[in-house]
Design a protein around this motif. Structure first.
Motif, short mmCIF file in Angstrom:
data_model
loop_
_atom_site.label_atom_id
_atom_site.label_comp_id
_atom_site.label_asym_id
_atom_site.label_seq_id
_atom_site.Cartn_x
_atom_site.Cartn_y
_atom_site.Cartn_z
N ALA A 26 0.81 -1.22 0.00
CA ALA A 26 0.00 0.00 0.00
C ALA A 26 0.85 1.27 0.00
CB ALA A 26 -0.94 0.00 1.20
N ARG A 27 1.98 1.24 0.64
CA ARG A 27 2.81 2.44 0.77
C ARG A 27 3.60 2.78 -0.49
NH1 ARG A 27 8.02 2.58 1.12
NH2 ARG A 27 9.19 0.64 1.25
N ARG A 28 3.81 1.79 -1.38
CA ARG A 28 4.68 1.98 -2.54
C ARG A 28 4.07 2.87 -3.60
NH1 ARG A 28 6.56 -3.94 -4.11
NH2 ARG A 28 4.67 -3.61 -5.27
N ILE A 29 4.95 3.61 -4.26
CA ILE A 29 4.56 4.36 -5.45
C ILE A 29 5.43 3.86 -6.60
CG2 ILE A 29 3.70 6.36 -4.19
CD1 ILE A 29 6.35 7.77 -4.78
N SER A 30 5.12 4.26 -7.82
CA SER A 30 5.80 3.69 -8.98
C SER A 30 7.29 4.05 -9.04
CB SER A 30 5.10 4.10 -10.27
OG SER A 30 5.22 5.48 -10.46
N ASN A 31 7.67 5.21 -8.55
CA ASN A 31 9.09 5.59 -8.56
C ASN A 31 9.73 5.05 -7.29
OD1 ASN A 31 11.60 6.75 -8.65
ND2 ASN A 31 10.86 8.77 -9.28
N THR A 32 10.40 3.92 -7.41
CA THR A 32 10.97 3.24 -6.24
C THR A 32 12.16 3.98 -5.65
OG1 THR A 32 12.29 1.82 -7.68
CG2 THR A 32 10.13 0.97 -6.97
N ARG A 33 12.56 5.06 -6.26
CA ARG A 33 13.62 5.90 -5.69
C ARG A 33 13.16 6.48 -4.36
NH1 ARG A 33 14.78 11.66 -7.95
NH2 ARG A 33 16.11 12.42 -6.30
N PHE A 34 11.87 6.64 -4.20
CA PHE A 34 11.31 7.23 -2.99
C PHE A 34 10.75 6.13 -2.10
CE2 PHE A 34 10.99 10.37 -6.37
CZ PHE A 34 11.71 11.41 -5.81
N GLY A 35 11.19 6.07 -0.87
CA GLY A 35 10.75 5.03 0.06
C GLY A 35 9.94 5.60 1.21
N ALA A 36 9.01 6.47 0.90
CA ALA A 36 8.21 7.13 1.93
C ALA A 36 7.50 6.11 2.82
CB ALA A 36 7.19 8.06 1.29
N PHE A 62 -3.45 16.87 10.77
CA PHE A 62 -2.59 15.78 10.31
C PHE A 62 -2.23 16.00 8.85
CE2 PHE A 62 -1.23 11.46 9.50
CZ PHE A 62 -0.63 11.12 10.70
N PRO A 63 -0.97 15.86 8.47
CA PRO A 63 -0.58 16.05 7.07
C PRO A 63 -1.07 14.91 6.19
CG PRO A 63 1.30 15.31 8.36
CD PRO A 63 0.17 15.53 9.33
N PHE A 64 -1.34 15.22 4.93
CA PHE A 64 -1.83 14.20 4.00
C PHE A 64 -1.26 14.44 2.62
CE2 PHE A 64 -4.82 17.67 3.63
CZ PHE A 64 -5.07 17.75 2.27
N ARG A 65 -1.33 13.42 1.80
CA ARG A 65 -1.02 13.49 0.38
C ARG A 65 -2.15 12.78 -0.35
NH1 ARG A 65 2.16 15.95 2.69
NH2 ARG A 65 4.41 16.12 2.44
N VAL A 66 -2.40 13.20 -1.57
CA VAL A 66 -3.43 12.57 -2.39
C VAL A 66 -2.73 11.88 -3.55
CG1 VAL A 66 -5.46 12.96 -3.83
CG2 VAL A 66 -5.12 14.34 -1.76
N ARG A 67 -3.13 10.65 -3.83
CA ARG A 67 -2.59 9.95 -5.00
C ARG A 67 -3.74 9.26 -5.72
NH1 ARG A 67 0.52 4.81 -2.20
NH2 ARG A 67 -1.33 3.51 -2.04
N SER A 68 -3.59 9.20 -7.03
CA SER A 68 -4.58 8.46 -7.81
C SER A 68 -3.96 7.19 -8.37
CB SER A 68 -5.15 9.33 -8.94
OG SER A 68 -4.13 9.76 -9.80
N HIS A 73 6.45 11.73 -10.49
CA HIS A 73 7.90 11.58 -10.72
C HIS A 73 8.74 12.04 -9.54
CE1 HIS A 73 7.41 10.20 -14.78
NE2 HIS A 73 6.63 11.23 -15.04
N GLU A 74 8.25 12.98 -8.77
CA GLU A 74 9.01 13.51 -7.64
C GLU A 74 8.58 12.90 -6.31
OE1 GLU A 74 11.68 15.36 -8.04
OE2 GLU A 74 11.32 15.22 -10.19
N GLY A 75 7.74 11.88 -6.36
CA GLY A 75 7.34 11.19 -5.14
C GLY A 75 6.35 11.94 -4.28
N MET A 76 5.72 12.97 -4.81
CA MET A 76 4.83 13.81 -4.01
C MET A 76 3.46 13.19 -3.77
SD MET A 76 6.03 17.44 -5.56
CE MET A 76 5.46 18.54 -4.28
N SER A 77 3.21 12.01 -4.32
CA SER A 77 1.94 11.34 -4.06
C SER A 77 2.01 10.49 -2.80
CB SER A 77 1.54 10.48 -5.26
OG SER A 77 2.52 9.50 -5.52
N SER A 78 3.10 10.65 -2.06
CA SER A 78 3.26 9.95 -0.78
C SER A 78 4.11 10.82 0.12
CB SER A 78 3.90 8.58 -0.98
OG SER A 78 3.83 7.82 0.22
N GLY A 79 4.44 10.30 1.28
CA GLY A 79 5.29 11.03 2.21
C GLY A 79 5.44 10.24 3.49
N THR A 80 6.43 10.57 4.27
CA THR A 80 6.64 9.92 5.55
C THR A 80 5.84 10.66 6.62
OG1 THR A 80 8.79 9.07 4.91
CG2 THR A 80 8.38 9.30 7.28
#
Length: 135
Positions: A26-36, A62-68, A73-80
């Motif tokens: 669930a936590r993964r995004i397509s750009n595996t460079r980012f390990g949020a 509480f901070p949030f991010r939205v992803r579809s 590309h910059e990993g902004m659809s997730s975060g720690t």
């Protein structure tokens, strides 16, 4: 914070937290460079789920991010340390012939969208990555 408590969570809203077995996926995004490492991922199926998540984040500051789809590309659809509000399950597509308009859910993947619109004799300008979600 390792575990969130959601009061009045809609029964059909799935929230995956760090202690859940589905979390690594669930936590993964397509750009595996980012390990949020988000605290949780809420899989919204409708607008009311998104509204619930936004109200919850506002109430708890509480901070949030939205992803579809997680293709940012910059990993902004997730975060720690954030709640990820995932829209990938919102895949509705309604075409209104009279208005020549389409209402496209944020989780609708581009390849599926283009194929569906083609059956209607319609198209939209788009890129070449079929798995990118519309939102």
């Amino acid at each position: 914070m390792s575990h969130l408590t959601f009061k009045d969570l809609p029964h059909d809203l799935t929230v995956v937290q760090r202690h859940d077995p589905e979390y690594p996926y669930a936590r993964r995004i397509s750009n595996t460079r980012f390990g949020a490492q988000p605290v949780a991922v809420a899989y919204c199926q409708k607008a009311e789920h998104v509204q619930y998540c936004l109200r919850w984040c506002r109430r708890h500051r509480f901070p949030f991010r939205v992803r579809s789809g997680g293709h940012h590309h910059e990993g902004m659809s997730s975060g720690t340390g954030v709640l990820v509000i995932d829209l990938s399950l919102i895949k509705d597509l309604v075409y209104l012939e009279e208005e020549a308009q389409a209402w496209i859910g944020a989780g609708q993947q581009l390849g599926v969208l283009n194929a569906t619109l083609a059956t209607l004799g319609k198209m939209i300008p788009s890129g070449g990555c079929e798995t990118v979600c519309w939102g």
